[in-house]
Scaffold this motif. Structure first.
Motif, short mmCIF file in Angstrom:
data_model
loop_
_atom_site.label_atom_id
_atom_site.label_comp_id
_atom_site.label_asym_id
_atom_site.label_seq_id
_atom_site.Cartn_x
_atom_site.Cartn_y
_atom_site.Cartn_z
N PHE A 9 52.21 77.56 95.94
CA PHE A 9 53.25 78.56 95.77
C PHE A 9 54.14 78.28 94.55
CE2 PHE A 9 52.22 78.74 100.30
CZ PHE A 9 52.01 80.11 100.45
N SER A 10 53.73 77.34 93.71
CA SER A 10 54.52 77.07 92.50
C SER A 10 53.63 77.16 91.27
CB SER A 10 55.21 75.70 92.60
OG SER A 10 54.25 74.65 92.78
N LEU A 11 52.94 76.07 90.93
CA LEU A 11 52.15 76.05 89.70
C LEU A 11 50.93 76.97 89.76
CD1 LEU A 11 52.21 72.26 88.68
CD2 LEU A 11 53.43 74.17 87.63
N HIS A 12 50.37 77.18 90.95
CA HIS A 12 49.20 78.06 91.05
C HIS A 12 49.56 79.52 90.76
CE1 HIS A 12 45.27 79.42 92.28
NE2 HIS A 12 45.79 80.23 93.19
N ARG A 13 50.80 79.89 91.10
CA ARG A 13 51.22 81.27 90.91
C ARG A 13 52.10 81.46 89.68
NH1 ARG A 13 52.70 83.74 96.89
NH2 ARG A 13 50.63 83.47 97.83
N GLY A 14 52.48 80.40 89.05
CA GLY A 14 53.34 80.51 87.90
C GLY A 14 53.19 79.31 86.99
N SER A 24 55.82 76.91 86.66
CA SER A 24 56.90 75.95 86.93
C SER A 24 56.85 75.49 88.37
CB SER A 24 58.26 76.59 86.62
OG SER A 24 58.46 77.74 87.42
N THR A 25 57.33 74.29 88.60
CA THR A 25 57.48 73.77 89.96
C THR A 25 58.78 74.32 90.56
OG1 THR A 25 58.68 71.81 89.22
CG2 THR A 25 56.28 71.67 89.28
N PHE A 26 59.00 74.05 91.85
CA PHE A 26 60.21 74.54 92.49
C PHE A 26 61.46 73.92 91.85
CE2 PHE A 26 57.29 75.24 96.22
CZ PHE A 26 57.37 76.62 96.16
N GLY A 27 61.39 72.64 91.52
CA GLY A 27 62.53 71.99 90.89
C GLY A 27 62.83 72.58 89.53
N GLN A 28 61.79 72.91 88.77
CA GLN A 28 62.01 73.52 87.46
C GLN A 28 62.60 74.92 87.58
OE1 GLN A 28 57.97 73.09 85.94
NE2 GLN A 28 58.65 71.53 84.49
N ARG A 29 62.16 75.68 88.57
CA ARG A 29 62.71 77.02 88.76
C ARG A 29 64.21 76.96 89.06
NH1 ARG A 29 58.16 79.96 92.64
NH2 ARG A 29 56.38 79.70 91.22
N LEU A 30 64.64 75.98 89.83
CA LEU A 30 66.06 75.88 90.15
C LEU A 30 66.90 75.58 88.90
CD1 LEU A 30 65.81 73.84 93.48
CD2 LEU A 30 66.38 76.26 93.23
N LEU A 31 66.28 74.99 87.89
CA LEU A 31 67.01 74.64 86.67
C LEU A 31 66.57 75.49 85.48
CD1 LEU A 31 67.04 70.75 86.99
CD2 LEU A 31 68.88 72.33 87.48
N ASN A 32 65.88 76.60 85.76
CA ASN A 32 65.45 77.53 84.71
C ASN A 32 64.55 76.85 83.67
OD1 ASN A 32 66.83 79.81 85.74
ND2 ASN A 32 68.73 79.11 84.79
N LEU A 33 63.58 76.07 84.15
CA LEU A 33 62.62 75.42 83.26
C LEU A 33 61.20 75.87 83.63
CD1 LEU A 33 64.00 71.74 83.30
CD2 LEU A 33 64.52 73.55 81.67
N HIS A 34 60.27 75.62 82.73
CA HIS A 34 58.86 75.89 83.01
C HIS A 34 58.01 75.11 82.01
CE1 HIS A 34 57.70 78.75 79.66
NE2 HIS A 34 58.97 78.48 79.42
N ASN A 39 52.95 75.24 78.07
CA ASN A 39 51.55 75.20 77.66
C ASN A 39 50.61 74.91 78.82
OD1 ASN A 39 52.62 72.70 78.00
ND2 ASN A 39 51.54 71.74 76.30
N ILE A 40 50.94 75.38 80.02
CA ILE A 40 50.08 75.14 81.17
C ILE A 40 49.10 76.28 81.33
CG2 ILE A 40 51.58 76.27 82.86
CD1 ILE A 40 50.87 73.95 84.79
N ASN A 41 47.89 75.96 81.82
CA ASN A 41 46.88 76.97 82.14
C ASN A 41 46.27 76.62 83.49
OD1 ASN A 41 44.98 74.87 81.60
ND2 ASN A 41 44.99 75.45 79.43
N GLN A 42 45.29 77.41 83.93
CA GLN A 42 44.72 77.21 85.25
C GLN A 42 44.01 75.87 85.36
OE1 GLN A 42 45.46 79.38 87.54
NE2 GLN A 42 44.45 78.27 89.18
N ARG A 43 43.30 75.45 84.31
CA ARG A 43 42.60 74.17 84.36
C ARG A 43 43.58 73.01 84.48
NH1 ARG A 43 41.03 70.28 80.78
NH2 ARG A 43 42.05 71.39 79.07
N LYS A 44 44.64 73.06 83.69
CA LYS A 44 45.64 71.99 83.77
C LYS A 44 46.36 72.00 85.12
CE LYS A 44 46.65 71.49 78.83
NZ LYS A 44 47.70 71.52 77.80
N ALA A 45 46.56 73.20 85.69
CA ALA A 45 47.20 73.27 86.99
C ALA A 45 46.35 72.62 88.07
CB ALA A 45 47.49 74.73 87.34
N VAL A 46 45.03 72.82 88.02
CA VAL A 46 44.13 72.19 89.00
C VAL A 46 44.10 70.68 88.80
CG1 VAL A 46 41.74 72.04 89.78
CG2 VAL A 46 42.74 74.27 89.25
N LEU A 47 44.04 70.23 87.56
CA LEU A 47 44.07 68.79 87.29
C LEU A 47 45.40 68.18 87.75
CD1 LEU A 47 42.41 68.61 83.75
CD2 LEU A 47 41.43 67.89 85.95
#
Length: 300
Positions: free
Chosen positions: A60-65, A67-77, A80-88
């Protein structure tokens, strides 16, 4: 205005800490749910439960966007992330800890030397990863990017979603804490320097008139109480009047001041006259009592 590429170190560390707190919160909730299960029922499945929780957080964080939940709370993301990097990212954050926890819960002594060798290898790998995390943290403090080893390996960098704004820090709470601690230090240092026994004697002298006092030898009975604390006597002592004190009560007065007035009869008591009460100090009878048990004290 476009978002600034600069992200402060404290914001990146706070985001990682918030991610950790989200995971701990979910883990505590699962423990509360399993609290009423038979003891040890959930413990053997704890590595799997932890892996599922991390997967759900990732889902519910990196797979759908980006940023992680912590980054969202601080307006970060992650810029340069993509689907392959998210799975890794998911594999690297779950697999090492899962293998370690699984081997800890297993009894490898019954599975032969191969299992023991595997455990030693996992322990060595874990220590190496912890060392690399420390080295990466030192580099992060210097570079200001990629506070975690996974981010360094995948080349992920945090970016601000909004325009860069200076971090606002409120000092009102800190000011109150400083004032409170300063006040506590003042009380801690100042109160022991105040002679409370002397102040009590000064107040007593203002309200009582000094008249002729009579020195009597004390007599202790089953109903006798301390003249100061009005409790049962502990190591009864006296210092020239008919009243008895606990040893601590009388010694505390003489520690603060060498001369003070008895709180019950106003006889002036002196430190050199302090004695432990014994049966021998009690008056006898007849003439001996009238001769030895009291004497007039001249106030002149």
């Amino acid at each position: 205005m476009t978002p600034s590429p600069y992200v402060s170190r404290i914001n990146q560390i706070d985001a990682a800490q918030l991610d950790t707190e989200v995971y701990k919160l979910l883990k505590n909730q699962t423990r509360e749910i399993a609290r009423y299960l038979p003891p040890g029922k959930i413990d053997k499945w704890q590595p799997e439960v932890d892996a599922v929780l991390k997967f759900l957080i990732w889902k519910f964080s990196l797979h759908r966007g980006s940023s992680t939940f912590g980054q969202r709370l601080l307006n970060l993301h992650y810029a340069n992330i993509n689907q392959r990097k998210a799975v890794l990212y998911l594999i690297l954050s779950i697999a090492p800890q899962y293998v370690k926890d699984k081997l800890v819960n297993e009894n490898l002594s019954e599975r032969g030397p191969v299992a023991l060798t595997l455990k030693s290898f996992v322990d060595w790998t874990t220590n190496a990863i912890n060392l690399l995390e420390l080295v990466n943290l030192l580099f992060f403090l210097h570079r200001g990017v990629q506070p975690h080893l996974i981010e360094f390996l995948l080349g992920l960098s945090s970016r601000s979603i909004t325009t860069h704004r200076p971090r606002i820090i409120g000092y009102s709470y800190m000011t109150r804490e400083l004032l409170w601690h300063g006040l506590m230090e003042l009380f801690t240092i100042g109160i022991p320097m105040i002679n409370l026994h002397y102040l009590k004697q000064v107040v007593r002298r203002l309200w009582r008139r000094k008249g002729p006092s009579i020195r009597l030898l004390p007599v202790m009975t089953a109903e006798t109480k301390c003249a100061y604390c009005f409790e049962n006597l502990i190591l009864p002592s006296h210092a020239g009047c008919e009243h008895l004190f606990c040893y601590y009560c009388l010694q505390a007065h003489f520690t603060a001041m060498s001369v003070f007035q008895c709180p019950s009869c106003d006889v002036e008591l002196r430190a050199e006259d302090m004695k432990r009460y014994t049966v021998a100090t009690a008056p006898l009878s007849g003439d001996e009592e009238s001769d030895d048990s009291f004497e007039k004290v001249d106030d002149g």
